[in-house]
Scaffold this motif. Sequence first.
Motif, PDB file in Angstrom:
ATOM      1  N   VAL A 219       0.879  -1.170   0.000  1.00  0.00           N
ATOM      2  CA  VAL A 219       0.000   0.000   0.000  1.00  0.00           C
ATOM      3  C   VAL A 219       0.918   1.222   0.000  1.00  0.00           C
ATOM      4  O   VAL A 219       1.813   1.333   0.843  1.00  0.00           O
ATOM      5  CB  VAL A 219      -0.927   0.023   1.221  1.00  0.00           C
ATOM      6  N   TYR A 220       0.704   2.112  -0.942  1.00  0.00           N
ATOM      7  CA  TYR A 220       1.522   3.302  -1.089  1.00  0.00           C
ATOM      8  C   TYR A 220       0.787   4.500  -0.501  1.00  0.00           C
ATOM      9  O   TYR A 220      -0.374   4.750  -0.832  1.00  0.00           O
ATOM     10  CB  TYR A 220       1.866   3.535  -2.554  1.00  0.00           C
ATOM     11  N   TYR A 221       1.504   5.221   0.356  1.00  0.00           N
ATOM     12  CA  TYR A 221       0.933   6.362   1.056  1.00  0.00           C
ATOM     13  C   TYR A 221       1.662   7.647   0.671  1.00  0.00           C
ATOM     14  O   TYR A 221       2.897   7.685   0.633  1.00  0.00           O
ATOM     15  CB  TYR A 221       1.049   6.191   2.571  1.00  0.00           C
ATOM     16  N   CYS A 222       0.898   8.672   0.461  1.00  0.00           N
ATOM     17  CA  CYS A 222       1.426  10.008   0.260  1.00  0.00           C
ATOM     18  C   CYS A 222       1.453  10.712   1.615  1.00  0.00           C
ATOM     19  O   CYS A 222       0.569  10.488   2.448  1.00  0.00           O
ATOM     20  CB  CYS A 222       0.518  10.750  -0.709  1.00  0.00           C
ATOM     21  N   LEU A 223       2.459  11.546   1.832  1.00  0.00           N
ATOM     22  CA  LEU A 223       2.482  12.308   3.067  1.00  0.00           C
ATOM     23  C   LEU A 223       3.122  13.661   2.861  1.00  0.00           C
ATOM     24  O   LEU A 223       3.865  13.882   1.905  1.00  0.00           O
ATOM     25  CB  LEU A 223       3.220  11.560   4.176  1.00  0.00           C
ATOM     26  N   THR A 224       2.801  14.564   3.774  1.00  0.00           N
ATOM     27  CA  THR A 224       3.432  15.867   3.781  1.00  0.00           C
ATOM     28  C   THR A 224       3.529  16.353   5.213  1.00  0.00           C
ATOM     29  O   THR A 224       2.855  15.832   6.104  1.00  0.00           O
ATOM     30  CB  THR A 224       2.651  16.868   2.911  1.00  0.00           C
ATOM     31  N   VAL A 225       4.395  17.320   5.419  1.00  0.00           N
ATOM     32  CA  VAL A 225       4.584  17.909   6.740  1.00  0.00           C
ATOM     33  C   VAL A 225       4.337  19.401   6.622  1.00  0.00           C
ATOM     34  O   VAL A 225       4.898  20.070   5.743  1.00  0.00           O
ATOM     35  CB  VAL A 225       6.003  17.656   7.284  1.00  0.00           C
ATOM     36  N   ARG A 226       3.490  19.904   7.471  1.00  0.00           N
ATOM     37  CA  ARG A 226       3.200  21.333   7.477  1.00  0.00           C
ATOM     38  C   ARG A 226       3.153  21.818   8.910  1.00  0.00           C
ATOM     39  O   ARG A 226       2.402  21.308   9.729  1.00  0.00           O
ATOM     40  CB  ARG A 226       1.866  21.636   6.789  1.00  0.00           C
ATOM     41  N   ARG A 227       3.987  22.784   9.198  1.00  0.00           N
ATOM     42  CA  ARG A 227       4.042  23.391  10.528  1.00  0.00           C
ATOM     43  C   ARG A 227       4.161  22.330  11.619  1.00  0.00           C
ATOM     44  O   ARG A 227       3.451  22.386  12.634  1.00  0.00           O
ATOM     45  CB  ARG A 227       2.823  24.287  10.747  1.00  0.00           C
ATOM     46  N   GLY A 228       5.019  21.369  11.388  1.00  0.00           N
ATOM     47  CA  GLY A 228       5.311  20.375  12.401  1.00  0.00           C
ATOM     48  C   GLY A 228       4.339  19.210  12.457  1.00  0.00           C
ATOM     49  O   GLY A 228       4.554  18.259  13.221  1.00  0.00           O
ATOM     50  N   ASN A 229       3.281  19.260  11.669  1.00  0.00           N
ATOM     51  CA  ASN A 229       2.294  18.175  11.652  1.00  0.00           C
ATOM     52  C   ASN A 229       2.455  17.346  10.386  1.00  0.00           C
ATOM     53  O   ASN A 229       2.628  17.890   9.294  1.00  0.00           O
ATOM     54  CB  ASN A 229       0.878  18.747  11.706  1.00  0.00           C
ATOM     55  N   THR A 230       2.388  16.029  10.554  1.00  0.00           N
ATOM     56  CA  THR A 230       2.477  15.112   9.425  1.00  0.00           C
ATOM     57  C   THR A 230       1.081  14.675   9.007  1.00  0.00           C
ATOM     58  O   THR A 230       0.276  14.288   9.855  1.00  0.00           O
ATOM     59  CB  THR A 230       3.312  13.883   9.790  1.00  0.00           C
ATOM     60  N   TYR A 231       0.833  14.750   7.722  1.00  0.00           N
ATOM     61  CA  TYR A 231      -0.461  14.365   7.166  1.00  0.00           C
ATOM     62  C   TYR A 231      -0.258  13.209   6.192  1.00  0.00           C
ATOM     63  O   TYR A 231       0.671  13.239   5.365  1.00  0.00           O
ATOM     64  CB  TYR A 231      -1.123  15.536   6.443  1.00  0.00           C
ATOM     65  N   TRP A 232      -1.133  12.207   6.301  1.00  0.00           N
ATOM     66  CA  TRP A 232      -1.062  11.023   5.463  1.00  0.00           C
ATOM     67  C   TRP A 232      -2.321  10.896   4.617  1.00  0.00           C
ATOM     68  O   TRP A 232      -3.417  11.236   5.076  1.00  0.00           O
ATOM     69  CB  TRP A 232      -0.933   9.765   6.307  1.00  0.00           C
ATOM     70  N   GLY A 233      -2.165  10.344   3.439  1.00  0.00           N
ATOM     71  CA  GLY A 233      -3.319   9.952   2.650  1.00  0.00           C
ATOM     72  C   GLY A 233      -3.824   8.601   3.110  1.00  0.00           C
ATOM     73  O   GLY A 233      -3.264   7.977   4.024  1.00  0.00           O
ATOM     74  N   GLN A 234      -4.884   8.121   2.456  1.00  0.00           N
ATOM     75  CA  GLN A 234      -5.503   6.869   2.864  1.00  0.00           C
ATOM     76  C   GLN A 234      -4.804   5.650   2.277  1.00  0.00           C
ATOM     77  O   GLN A 234      -5.040   4.522   2.707  1.00  0.00           O
ATOM     78  CB  GLN A 234      -6.980   6.857   2.442  1.00  0.00           C
ATOM     79  N   GLY A 235      -3.945   5.880   1.302  1.00  0.00           N
ATOM     80  CA  GLY A 235      -3.194   4.791   0.701  1.00  0.00           C
ATOM     81  C   GLY A 235      -3.847   4.251  -0.553  1.00  0.00           C
ATOM     82  O   GLY A 235      -5.072   4.313  -0.713  1.00  0.00           O
ATOM     83  N   THR A 236      -3.011   3.725  -1.436  1.00  0.00           N
ATOM     84  CA  THR A 236      -3.505   3.071  -2.648  1.00  0.00           C
ATOM     85  C   THR A 236      -2.708   1.783  -2.853  1.00  0.00           C
ATOM     86  O   THR A 236      -1.483   1.773  -2.696  1.00  0.00           O
ATOM     87  CB  THR A 236      -3.395   4.005  -3.870  1.00  0.00           C
ATOM     88  N   GLN A 237      -3.422   0.719  -3.162  1.00  0.00           N
ATOM     89  CA  GLN A 237      -2.799  -0.601  -3.265  1.00  0.00           C
ATOM     90  C   GLN A 237      -2.113  -0.768  -4.624  1.00  0.00           C
ATOM     91  O   GLN A 237      -2.716  -0.511  -5.671  1.00  0.00           O
ATOM     92  CB  GLN A 237      -3.848  -1.698  -3.089  1.00  0.00           C
ATOM     93  N   VAL A 238      -0.879  -1.241  -4.563  1.00  0.00           N
ATOM     94  CA  VAL A 238      -0.141  -1.621  -5.771  1.00  0.00           C
ATOM     95  C   VAL A 238       0.217  -3.097  -5.631  1.00  0.00           C
ATOM     96  O   VAL A 238       0.837  -3.503  -4.641  1.00  0.00           O
ATOM     97  CB  VAL A 238       1.142  -0.780  -5.939  1.00  0.00           C
ATOM     98  N   THR A 239      -0.197  -3.889  -6.597  1.00  0.00           N
ATOM     99  CA  THR A 239       0.101  -5.311  -6.593  1.00  0.00           C
ATOM    100  C   THR A 239       0.820  -5.678  -7.880  1.00  0.00           C
ATOM    101  O   THR A 239       0.316  -5.397  -8.976  1.00  0.00           O
ATOM    102  CB  THR A 239      -1.180  -6.150  -6.466  1.00  0.00           C
ATOM    103  N   VAL A 240       1.998  -6.290  -7.728  1.00  0.00           N
ATOM    104  CA  VAL A 240       2.793  -6.695  -8.888  1.00  0.00           C
ATOM    105  C   VAL A 240       2.819  -8.219  -8.928  1.00  0.00           C
ATOM    106  O   VAL A 240       3.321  -8.864  -7.999  1.00  0.00           O
ATOM    107  CB  VAL A 240       4.221  -6.137  -8.812  1.00  0.00           C
ATOM    108  N   SER A 241       2.269  -8.775  -9.983  1.00  0.00           N
ATOM    109  CA  SER A 241       2.206 -10.226 -10.105  1.00  0.00           C
ATOM    110  C   SER A 241       3.461 -10.754 -10.802  1.00  0.00           C
ATOM    111  O   SER A 241       4.015 -10.116 -11.696  1.00  0.00           O
ATOM    112  CB  SER A 241       0.969 -10.639 -10.885  1.00  0.00           C
ATOM    113  N   SER A 242       3.866 -11.939 -10.385  1.00  0.00           N
ATOM    114  CA  SER A 242       5.081 -12.542 -10.968  1.00  0.00           C
ATOM    115  C   SER A 242       4.743 -13.426 -12.163  1.00  0.00           C
ATOM    116  O   SER A 242       3.586 -13.679 -12.458  1.00  0.00           O
ATOM    117  CB  SER A 242       5.812 -13.360  -9.911  1.00  0.00           C
TER     118      SER A 242
END
Length: 115
Positions: A92-115
């Motif tokens: 699950v890939y998450y985006c994040l940023t930091v603003r004024r000392g606070n960290t904010y995360w997204g909800q995530g998006t699933q990446v699946t790589v099949s072999s």
Amino acid sequence: QVQLVESGGGLVQTGGSLRLSCAASGSIKDINVMAWHRQAPGKEREFVAIITSGGSTNYADSVKGRFTISRDNAKNTVYLQMNSLKPEDTAVYYCLTVRRGNTYWGQGTQVTVSS
């Protein structure tokens, strides 16, 4: 408050490509860095890539040469272009940023790589 919404995840075969997007909204003034982390099943969340407002980037060794982070400041969006994907990139890939000392995360998006 900053809201982050990721998109672009999915299922892809080994060697394939995906592009993730993360759109920021809300109190986005003064945001400098934006980054991507990921969390595979049974593992801790780990750093993937980071980009500053000036365009400086840094990558985890495991993705260097395969992933590219970029941002469109006008759209308040950060992207992660992922090429030559491997099964070990499955997470699950998450985006994040930091603003004024606070960290904010997204909800995530699933990446699946099949072999």
